[in-house]
Scaffold this motif. Structure first.
Motif, mmCIF file in Angstrom:
data_model
loop_
_atom_site.group_PDB
_atom_site.id
_atom_site.type_symbol
_atom_site.label_atom_id
_atom_site.label_comp_id
_atom_site.label_asym_id
_atom_site.label_seq_id
_atom_site.Cartn_x
_atom_site.Cartn_y
_atom_site.Cartn_z
ATOM 1 N N ALA A 8 0.772 -30.738 -20.854
ATOM 2 C CA ALA A 8 2.156 -30.351 -20.575
ATOM 3 C C ALA A 8 3.035 -31.545 -20.237
ATOM 4 O O ALA A 8 4.264 -31.410 -20.184
ATOM 5 C CB ALA A 8 2.194 -29.340 -19.425
ATOM 6 N N LEU A 9 2.433 -32.710 -20.031
ATOM 7 C CA LEU A 9 3.210 -33.899 -19.670
ATOM 8 C C LEU A 9 3.830 -34.543 -20.909
ATOM 9 O O LEU A 9 3.297 -34.389 -22.018
ATOM 10 C CB LEU A 9 2.311 -34.914 -18.967
ATOM 11 N N PRO A 10 4.925 -35.298 -20.747
ATOM 12 C CA PRO A 10 5.441 -36.100 -21.873
ATOM 13 C C PRO A 10 4.357 -37.042 -22.384
ATOM 14 O O PRO A 10 3.450 -37.436 -21.634
ATOM 15 C CB PRO A 10 6.605 -36.874 -21.234
ATOM 16 N N ILE A 11 4.466 -37.433 -23.645
ATOM 17 C CA ILE A 11 3.369 -38.156 -24.274
ATOM 18 C C ILE A 11 3.050 -39.472 -23.571
ATOM 19 O O ILE A 11 1.888 -39.871 -23.455
ATOM 20 C CB ILE A 11 3.671 -38.375 -25.779
ATOM 21 N N GLY A 12 4.079 -40.164 -23.055
ATOM 22 C CA GLY A 12 3.834 -41.428 -22.374
ATOM 23 C C GLY A 12 3.156 -41.276 -21.030
ATOM 24 O O GLY A 12 2.608 -42.238 -20.494
ATOM 25 N N ARG B 183 4.661 -27.283 -30.231
ATOM 26 C CA ARG B 183 3.547 -26.433 -29.818
ATOM 27 C C ARG B 183 3.818 -25.885 -28.419
ATOM 28 O O ARG B 183 4.310 -26.592 -27.551
ATOM 29 C CB ARG B 183 2.223 -27.213 -29.810
ATOM 30 N N ARG B 184 3.462 -24.612 -28.209
ATOM 31 C CA ARG B 184 3.714 -23.956 -26.927
ATOM 32 C C ARG B 184 2.950 -24.661 -25.816
ATOM 33 O O ARG B 184 1.741 -24.857 -25.891
ATOM 34 C CB ARG B 184 3.274 -22.487 -27.024
ATOM 35 N N GLY B 185 3.695 -25.091 -24.771
ATOM 36 C CA GLY B 185 3.081 -25.709 -23.604
ATOM 37 C C GLY B 185 2.826 -27.188 -23.732
ATOM 38 O O GLY B 185 2.355 -27.816 -22.776
ATOM 39 N N GLU B 186 3.119 -27.786 -24.907
ATOM 40 C CA GLU B 186 2.892 -29.220 -25.098
ATOM 41 C C GLU B 186 4.127 -29.986 -24.641
ATOM 42 O O GLU B 186 5.250 -29.607 -24.960
ATOM 43 C CB GLU B 186 2.585 -29.513 -26.567
ATOM 44 N N GLY B 187 3.925 -31.083 -23.920
ATOM 45 C CA GLY B 187 5.020 -31.789 -23.279
ATOM 46 C C GLY B 187 5.859 -32.648 -24.186
ATOM 47 O O GLY B 187 6.711 -33.406 -23.702
ATOM 48 N N PHE B 188 5.651 -32.597 -25.464
ATOM 49 C CA PHE B 188 6.452 -33.343 -26.432
ATOM 50 C C PHE B 188 6.549 -32.528 -27.710
ATOM 51 O O PHE B 188 5.799 -31.562 -27.910
ATOM 52 C CB PHE B 188 5.821 -34.716 -26.718
ATOM 53 N N ALA B 189 7.476 -32.901 -28.577
ATOM 54 C CA ALA B 189 7.622 -32.255 -29.886
ATOM 55 C C ALA B 189 7.222 -33.249 -30.971
ATOM 56 O O ALA B 189 6.960 -34.430 -30.699
ATOM 57 C CB ALA B 189 9.053 -31.775 -30.085
ATOM 58 N N THR B 190 7.176 -32.777 -32.208
ATOM 59 C CA THR B 190 6.753 -33.607 -33.335
ATOM 60 C C THR B 190 7.785 -33.521 -34.450
ATOM 61 O O THR B 190 8.253 -32.431 -34.776
ATOM 62 C CB THR B 190 5.380 -33.149 -33.873
ATOM 63 N N LEU B 191 8.141 -34.679 -35.013
ATOM 64 C CA LEU B 191 9.000 -34.734 -36.195
ATOM 65 C C LEU B 191 8.147 -35.130 -37.392
ATOM 66 O O LEU B 191 7.441 -36.149 -37.352
ATOM 67 C CB LEU B 191 10.117 -35.759 -36.007
ATOM 68 N N LEU B 192 8.201 -34.329 -38.447
ATOM 69 C CA LEU B 192 7.539 -34.634 -39.716
ATOM 70 C C LEU B 192 8.629 -34.890 -40.749
ATOM 71 O O LEU B 192 9.529 -34.069 -40.909
ATOM 72 C CB LEU B 192 6.640 -33.470 -40.151
ATOM 73 N N HIS B 193 8.542 -36.019 -41.445
ATOM 74 C CA HIS B 193 9.611 -36.448 -42.356
ATOM 75 C C HIS B 193 8.976 -36.813 -43.698
ATOM 76 O O HIS B 193 8.056 -37.623 -43.761
ATOM 77 C CB HIS B 193 10.316 -37.666 -41.750
ATOM 78 N N SER C 130 2.214 -19.263 -32.451
ATOM 79 C CA SER C 130 3.240 -19.347 -31.408
ATOM 80 C C SER C 130 4.061 -20.629 -31.492
ATOM 81 O O SER C 130 4.932 -20.862 -30.647
ATOM 82 C CB SER C 130 2.584 -19.253 -30.026
ATOM 83 N N ASP C 131 3.815 -21.471 -32.510
ATOM 84 C CA ASP C 131 4.546 -22.726 -32.645
ATOM 85 C C ASP C 131 5.988 -22.473 -33.079
ATOM 86 O O ASP C 131 6.271 -21.531 -33.839
ATOM 87 C CB ASP C 131 3.885 -23.641 -33.682
ATOM 88 N N ILE C 132 6.898 -23.327 -32.594
ATOM 89 C CA ILE C 132 8.285 -23.294 -33.053
ATOM 90 C C ILE C 132 8.429 -24.317 -34.182
ATOM 91 O O ILE C 132 8.130 -25.493 -33.994
ATOM 92 C CB ILE C 132 9.246 -23.638 -31.900
ATOM 93 N N VAL C 133 8.872 -23.860 -35.341
ATOM 94 C CA VAL C 133 8.981 -24.713 -36.523
ATOM 95 C C VAL C 133 10.367 -24.547 -37.123
ATOM 96 O O VAL C 133 10.800 -23.421 -37.402
ATOM 97 C CB VAL C 133 7.907 -24.354 -37.571
ATOM 98 N N TRP D 121 12.209 -24.642 -23.294
ATOM 99 C CA TRP D 121 11.416 -23.626 -22.605
ATOM 100 C C TRP D 121 9.968 -23.622 -23.086
ATOM 101 O O TRP D 121 9.044 -23.346 -22.304
ATOM 102 C CB TRP D 121 12.031 -22.239 -22.847
ATOM 103 N N ALA D 122 9.749 -23.950 -24.378
ATOM 104 C CA ALA D 122 8.399 -23.887 -24.944
ATOM 105 C C ALA D 122 7.525 -25.034 -24.459
ATOM 106 O O ALA D 122 6.300 -24.976 -24.606
ATOM 107 C CB ALA D 122 8.472 -23.900 -26.473
ATOM 108 N N ARG D 123 8.136 -26.095 -23.895
ATOM 109 C CA ARG D 123 7.327 -27.195 -23.367
ATOM 110 C C ARG D 123 6.808 -26.906 -21.964
ATOM 111 O O ARG D 123 6.018 -27.684 -21.424
ATOM 112 C CB ARG D 123 8.150 -28.495 -23.388
ATOM 113 N N GLU D 124 7.245 -25.791 -21.382
ATOM 114 C CA GLU D 124 6.752 -25.376 -20.072
ATOM 115 C C GLU D 124 5.582 -24.419 -20.276
ATOM 116 O O GLU D 124 5.726 -23.403 -20.943
ATOM 117 C CB GLU D 124 7.862 -24.694 -19.277
#
Length: 464
Positions: free
Chosen positions: A352-356, A189-199, A170-173, A251-254
């Motif tokens: 579901a909260l922002p990482i901080g 990730r669905r429901g996670e309050g932050f996103a991830t950048l891989l570089h 269900s992850d958005i990539v 929407w996916a962070r909710e």
């Protein structure tokens, strides 16, 4: 029949019996030829064929035992096991215990390839036992891995192999290639309050993205208009792509009502704590010595804390590193010790909260005062140069420094730095208390000040 062949036959039969007892379909491969596979297994669910198929290499006998489990040689099968369109599992049958033990050979080979290694042996943990009690978990894990080979999951699987991560179904990539041919992957990730950048240019080390640390138009102290996420500077095109991905995935962070509970992202927690500890030391080098003194006081009345301290400090080499080396030059053990010195507790809240907000660090030495925040600042730091002034960044300020401040009308006056610390309200920012006031002002680390030049060398105190 030779002993080795008898043991191999017993292993094949034991695995087949177990799988068929649970209604899975087993097709045996002709044992006269060594293709690196003994079974083709089709999984079923509630009596219905699923279409999910794996190949299994089966080994039997005592010769596959190792001190830490079991091992299956890759031999000439490395390419077909890693790159085939059906994943390969390895199963070992121990004739003395009658147990079956398994590992995902395809996953191990691809993981080693990402590290630039050529794997010679598939290792199997004694904890990965396959029996009537564990077969449901075995099937579920194998089928989750197989989902990588379906539809757009094939693309996600390829991106995951490139970056060294496993994306969930269900992850958005999203994928982007910049003008230098470097790969960027956005991951939500669905429901996670932050996103991830891989570089790829950052060796795929993750940068966790939230509104609080993503500045598409730059932040004070950096070049005007220079986009930045956490400590990574982006090009305009990269920032526009990342902003579009982050916005589209809002929407996916909710969390959805029918979604299973999301577990804490342990990698994100550890990365967040390590980044905060590094910043903490950069802003306030004396924090380590103060925290060690505070720890010694606590040890006197807390037996469990004393035992843990004794265990971590028993490594003399790590302790020497912790007290002398910069964070990025320390070993993992030394970093663990420094984190123990500085951090009293890490409080974990809803995923579901922002990482901080999800992870809150309780430092062993609390901050000296509260914070005004960015919005309450009246005036700004002066950058007027003269022969007895030097230009410094906010993170270079130290207690006792004399800086110069411009009022909103442009009038300049001197101010004395009373304390400097790592912001609690805006992680990654710097708080400065001036003139023994009640609250500290907040600055980005790169914001510039002019400081009265000192004729005395500046020496940070060493930990006790």
């Amino acid at each position: 029949m030779p002993e080795a062949r008898r043991a191999g036959r017993a292993a094949v039969n034991a695995l087949r019996t177990l799988l068929e007892r649970h209604n899975h379909i087993v097709q045996e491969v002709d044992g006269q030829n060594d293709f690196g596979e003994d079974h083709h297994v089709t999984f079923t669910e509630d009596g219905e064929v699923t279409g999910d198929v794996v190949k299994i290499q089966v080994k039997g006998g005592r010769s596959w035992r190792r001190a830490d489990g079991y091992a299956v040689p890759v031999g000439d099968h490395g390419r077909t096991w890693a790159d085939g369109n059906v994943p390969v599992l390895c199963v070992v049958h121990d004739p003395d215990t009658g147990g079956l033990y398994w590992a995902n050979a395809t996953r191990q080979l691809l993981s080693a390839r990402r590290e630039g290694q050529v794997l010679k042996t598939i290792t199997i943990s004694p904890g990965d036992k396959l029996d009537d009690d564990s077969i449901a978990d075995f099937v579920a894990e194998a089928r989750r891995y197989l989902s990588r080979y379906r539809g757009n999951r094939i693309i996600q699987a390829q991106l995951g192999e490139m970056a060294g991560v496993d994306f969930g179904p269900s992850d958005i990539v999203q994928h982007h290639v910049n003008v230098h041919g470097e790969d960027l992957i956005f991951w939500q990730r669905r429901g996670e309050g932050f996103a991830t950048l891989l570089h790829s240019d950052l060796d795929w080390h993750p940068e966790y993205i939230g509104r609080e640390n993503f500045h598409p138009n730059g932040r004070p102290g950096l070049l005007p208009g220079m986009p930045v996420v956490a400590n990574t500077i982006l090009s305009t095109a990269e920032a526009q792509w990342l902003a579009a991905c982050f916005d589209a995935a809002r929407w996916a962070r909710e969390p959805a009502a029918d979604d299973p509970p999301l577990h804490t992202n342990i990698d994100a927690r550890d990365h967040y704590v390590a980044r905060r500890v590094e910043h903490h030391l950069r802003v306030d080098p004396d924090a380590l010595s103060r925290s060690i003194r505070q720890l010694r006081t606590g040890i006197a009345v807390d037996h469990e804390l004393a035992v843990l301290a004794e265990e971590l400090e028993s490594d003399a080499e790590a302790r020497a590193e912790a007290l002398s080396k910069p964070w990025r030059e320390m070993s993992d053990q030394a970093r663990r010790l420094v984190t123990f010195y500085l951090v009293g507790e890490v409080r974990v809240h809803s995923p579901a909260l922002p990482i901080g907000e999800q992870f809150r660090i309780v430092w062993r030495c609390p901050r000296p005062a509260g914070e005004y925040g960015f919005g309450a600042r009246v005036g700004q730091p002066s950058t007027r140069r003269s022969s007895n002034r030097e230009m410094v960044s906010a993170f270079e300020l130290r207690p006792g420094d004399r800086i110069y401040w411009l009022s909103r009308h442009g009038n300049e006056r001197g101010r004395t730095v009373s304390a400097v610390w790592d912001s609690e309200d805006t992680p990654g920012a710097v708080c400065v208390l001036f003139d023994q006031l009640t609250l500290g002002d907040t600055f980005w680390p790169e914001e510039l000040f002019v400081r009265k030049a000192s004729t005395k060398p500046r020496v940070d105190s060493s930990p006790d």
